[in-house]
Design a protein around this motif. Structure first.
Motif, PDB file in Angstrom:
ATOM      1  N   SER A 106      22.747   0.539  10.256  1.00  0.00           N
ATOM      2  CA  SER A 106      22.178   0.931   8.965  1.00  0.00           C
ATOM      3  C   SER A 106      22.345  -0.153   7.906  1.00  0.00           C
ATOM      4  CB  SER A 106      22.782   2.255   8.494  1.00  0.00           C
ATOM      5  OG  SER A 106      24.156   2.145   8.301  1.00  0.00           O
ATOM      6  N   LEU A 107      23.483  -0.827   7.874  1.00  0.00           N
ATOM      7  CA  LEU A 107      23.675  -1.875   6.872  1.00  0.00           C
ATOM      8  C   LEU A 107      22.774  -3.084   7.141  1.00  0.00           C
ATOM      9  CD1 LEU A 107      27.543  -1.623   6.408  1.00  0.00           C
ATOM     10  CD2 LEU A 107      25.738  -0.745   4.904  1.00  0.00           C
ATOM     11  N   SER A 108      22.591  -3.443   8.396  1.00  0.00           N
ATOM     12  CA  SER A 108      21.674  -4.539   8.733  1.00  0.00           C
ATOM     13  C   SER A 108      20.245  -4.154   8.366  1.00  0.00           C
ATOM     14  CB  SER A 108      21.754  -4.871  10.229  1.00  0.00           C
ATOM     15  OG  SER A 108      23.026  -5.351  10.568  1.00  0.00           O
ATOM     16  N   LEU A 109      19.857  -2.928   8.698  1.00  0.00           N
ATOM     17  CA  LEU A 109      18.530  -2.418   8.367  1.00  0.00           C
ATOM     18  C   LEU A 109      18.305  -2.474   6.857  1.00  0.00           C
ATOM     19  CD1 LEU A 109      16.736   0.627   9.800  1.00  0.00           C
ATOM     20  CD2 LEU A 109      17.178   0.613   7.374  1.00  0.00           C
ATOM     21  N   LEU A 110      19.245  -1.962   6.082  1.00  0.00           N
ATOM     22  CA  LEU A 110      19.085  -1.902   4.627  1.00  0.00           C
ATOM     23  C   LEU A 110      19.069  -3.294   3.990  1.00  0.00           C
ATOM     24  CD1 LEU A 110      21.374   1.163   3.871  1.00  0.00           C
ATOM     25  CD2 LEU A 110      18.885   1.064   3.647  1.00  0.00           C
ATOM     26  N   ILE A 139      15.437  -5.556  14.115  1.00  0.00           N
ATOM     27  CA  ILE A 139      14.163  -5.534  14.851  1.00  0.00           C
ATOM     28  C   ILE A 139      13.268  -4.404  14.358  1.00  0.00           C
ATOM     29  CG2 ILE A 139      13.148  -5.077  17.134  1.00  0.00           C
ATOM     30  CD1 ILE A 139      15.517  -6.714  18.311  1.00  0.00           C
ATOM     31  N   LEU A 140      13.843  -3.247  14.087  1.00  0.00           N
ATOM     32  CA  LEU A 140      13.058  -2.130  13.553  1.00  0.00           C
ATOM     33  C   LEU A 140      12.386  -2.519  12.236  1.00  0.00           C
ATOM     34  CD1 LEU A 140      12.223   0.879  13.685  1.00  0.00           C
ATOM     35  CD2 LEU A 140      14.362   1.391  12.481  1.00  0.00           C
ATOM     36  N   VAL A 141      13.133  -3.146  11.344  1.00  0.00           N
ATOM     37  CA  VAL A 141      12.564  -3.575  10.065  1.00  0.00           C
ATOM     38  C   VAL A 141      11.558  -4.700  10.268  1.00  0.00           C
ATOM     39  CG1 VAL A 141      13.097  -4.547   7.796  1.00  0.00           C
ATOM     40  CG2 VAL A 141      14.573  -2.795   8.772  1.00  0.00           C
ATOM     41  N   PHE A 142      11.820  -5.602  11.209  1.00  0.00           N
ATOM     42  CA  PHE A 142      10.869  -6.678  11.485  1.00  0.00           C
ATOM     43  C   PHE A 142       9.512  -6.100  11.903  1.00  0.00           C
ATOM     44  CE2 PHE A 142       8.598  -9.469  14.353  1.00  0.00           C
ATOM     45  CZ  PHE A 142       8.464 -10.603  13.563  1.00  0.00           C
ATOM     46  N   LYS A 162       0.857  -1.186   0.000  1.00  0.00           N
ATOM     47  CA  LYS A 162       0.000   0.000   0.000  1.00  0.00           C
ATOM     48  C   LYS A 162       0.892   1.234   0.000  1.00  0.00           C
ATOM     49  CE  LYS A 162      -3.958  -1.942   2.460  1.00  0.00           C
ATOM     50  NZ  LYS A 162      -4.751  -1.901   3.701  1.00  0.00           N
ATOM     51  N   LYS A 163       0.351   2.321  -0.501  1.00  0.00           N
ATOM     52  CA  LYS A 163       1.129   3.549  -0.650  1.00  0.00           C
ATOM     53  C   LYS A 163       1.752   4.000   0.668  1.00  0.00           C
ATOM     54  CE  LYS A 163       0.943   8.191  -2.527  1.00  0.00           C
ATOM     55  NZ  LYS A 163       0.119   9.197  -3.201  1.00  0.00           N
ATOM     56  N   SER A 164       1.017   3.941   1.747  1.00  0.00           N
ATOM     57  CA  SER A 164       1.555   4.389   3.036  1.00  0.00           C
ATOM     58  C   SER A 164       2.747   3.537   3.466  1.00  0.00           C
ATOM     59  CB  SER A 164       0.467   4.365   4.106  1.00  0.00           C
ATOM     60  OG  SER A 164      -0.064   3.057   4.244  1.00  0.00           O
ATOM     61  N   TYR A 165       2.714   2.251   3.159  1.00  0.00           N
ATOM     62  CA  TYR A 165       3.827   1.373   3.517  1.00  0.00           C
ATOM     63  C   TYR A 165       5.016   1.586   2.591  1.00  0.00           C
ATOM     64  CZ  TYR A 165       1.029  -0.941   7.001  1.00  0.00           C
ATOM     65  OH  TYR A 165       0.286  -1.196   8.126  1.00  0.00           O
ATOM     66  N   ARG A 166       4.757   1.923   1.329  1.00  0.00           N
ATOM     67  CA  ARG A 166       5.861   2.261   0.422  1.00  0.00           C
ATOM     68  C   ARG A 166       6.560   3.525   0.901  1.00  0.00           C
ATOM     69  NH1 ARG A 166       2.497   1.377  -4.910  1.00  0.00           N
ATOM     70  NH2 ARG A 166       1.863   3.419  -4.215  1.00  0.00           N
ATOM     71  N   ILE A 167       5.798   4.487   1.407  1.00  0.00           N
ATOM     72  CA  ILE A 167       6.380   5.726   1.927  1.00  0.00           C
ATOM     73  C   ILE A 167       7.242   5.427   3.151  1.00  0.00           C
ATOM     74  CG2 ILE A 167       5.841   7.933   3.057  1.00  0.00           C
ATOM     75  CD1 ILE A 167       3.392   8.092   1.121  1.00  0.00           C
ATOM     76  N   VAL A 168       6.726   4.601   4.057  1.00  0.00           N
ATOM     77  CA  VAL A 168       7.510   4.232   5.246  1.00  0.00           C
ATOM     78  C   VAL A 168       8.782   3.502   4.826  1.00  0.00           C
ATOM     79  CG1 VAL A 168       7.541   2.811   7.335  1.00  0.00           C
ATOM     80  CG2 VAL A 168       5.531   4.195   6.795  1.00  0.00           C
ATOM     81  N   GLN A 169       8.679   2.618   3.835  1.00  0.00           N
ATOM     82  CA  GLN A 169       9.858   1.895   3.362  1.00  0.00           C
ATOM     83  C   GLN A 169      10.880   2.857   2.771  1.00  0.00           C
ATOM     84  OE1 GLN A 169       9.029  -1.537   0.998  1.00  0.00           O
ATOM     85  NE2 GLN A 169      11.140  -1.778   0.374  1.00  0.00           N
ATOM     86  N   LEU A 170      10.423   3.806   1.986  1.00  0.00           N
ATOM     87  CA  LEU A 170      11.329   4.804   1.417  1.00  0.00           C
ATOM     88  C   LEU A 170      12.006   5.617   2.523  1.00  0.00           C
ATOM     89  CD1 LEU A 170      12.512   6.212  -1.079  1.00  0.00           C
ATOM     90  CD2 LEU A 170      10.512   7.720  -1.046  1.00  0.00           C
ATOM     91  N   GLY A 189      13.835  -8.761   2.619  1.00  0.00           N
ATOM     92  CA  GLY A 189      12.528  -9.088   3.192  1.00  0.00           C
ATOM     93  C   GLY A 189      11.363  -8.483   2.437  1.00  0.00           C
ATOM     94  N   SER A 190      11.499  -7.241   1.980  1.00  0.00           N
ATOM     95  CA  SER A 190      10.386  -6.620   1.259  1.00  0.00           C
ATOM     96  C   SER A 190      10.183  -7.276  -0.097  1.00  0.00           C
ATOM     97  CB  SER A 190      10.589  -5.113   1.118  1.00  0.00           C
ATOM     98  OG  SER A 190      11.747  -4.826   0.392  1.00  0.00           O
ATOM     99  N   SER A 191      11.258  -7.664  -0.751  1.00  0.00           N
ATOM    100  CA  SER A 191      11.086  -8.370  -2.019  1.00  0.00           C
ATOM    101  C   SER A 191      10.448  -9.735  -1.781  1.00  0.00           C
ATOM    102  CB  SER A 191      12.412  -8.490  -2.775  1.00  0.00           C
ATOM    103  OG  SER A 191      13.326  -9.283  -2.070  1.00  0.00           O
ATOM    104  N   TRP A 192      10.825 -10.404  -0.720  1.00  0.00           N
ATOM    105  CA  TRP A 192      10.197 -11.696  -0.398  1.00  0.00           C
ATOM    106  C   TRP A 192       8.707 -11.524  -0.137  1.00  0.00           C
ATOM    107  CZ3 TRP A 192      13.610 -15.212   3.223  1.00  0.00           C
ATOM    108  CH2 TRP A 192      14.774 -15.577   2.542  1.00  0.00           C
TER     109      TRP A 192
END
Length: 135
Positions: free
Chosen positions: A53-57, A113-116, A8-16, A63-66
């Motif tokens: 930052s590298l772990s997050l990225l 954990i933040l990305v999870f 969803k658009k809101s989640y794409r914005i958060v991902q960006l 994960g997002s592609s999966w």
């Protein structure tokens, strides 16, 4: 046939925003090498922020592609757990390729954990089937 999804658009914005956050932190860390005036909050945090930052990225990209390719959320969770374990192994047991630094592993774990948390929310509410009429 596996279902494919889009965010969803809101989640794409958060991902960006997460990607930008990770890149900015990495950039600040690299700039700090050449100029000690570039810091994130304080010098202690700046010295460990690259692992965060590298772990997050990395987790965010894989994960997002999966998730959008229809991989079950439990596998995305297992990937995060694997990355945490690998981070601790690399930062504690592999002194021949890396300086032993448990604090780096903790920073990397926080990034994962933040990305999870983001993935948990996105999986619960942020995915739309590509063939779906729901926008």
């Amino acid at each position: 046939m596996k279902m494919k999804y889009k965010m969803k658009k809101s989640y794409r914005i958060v991902q960006l925003l997460l990607v930008c956050f990770g890149f900015v932190l990495t950039l600040i860390r690299w700039l700090n090498v050449f100029n000690s005036n570039f810091v994130v909050i304080n010098p202690e945090i700046t010295s460990h922020i690259s692992n965060f930052s590298l772990s997050l990225l990395a987790y965010l990209a894989i994960g997002s592609s999966w998730l959008t390719f229809g991989v079950k959320f439990r596998f995305v969770s297992i990937l995060g757990a694997f990355m945490i374990v690998a981070n601790f192994i690399c930062e504690t047991l592999m002194s021949f390729i890396n300086t032993v630094d448990i604090v780096d592993a903790i920073y990397g774990t926080i990034g994962i954990i933040l990305v999870f948390i983001y993935f948990y929310c996105a999986n619960s509410n942020g995915l739309i089937q590509i063939n779906s009429d729901n926008q």
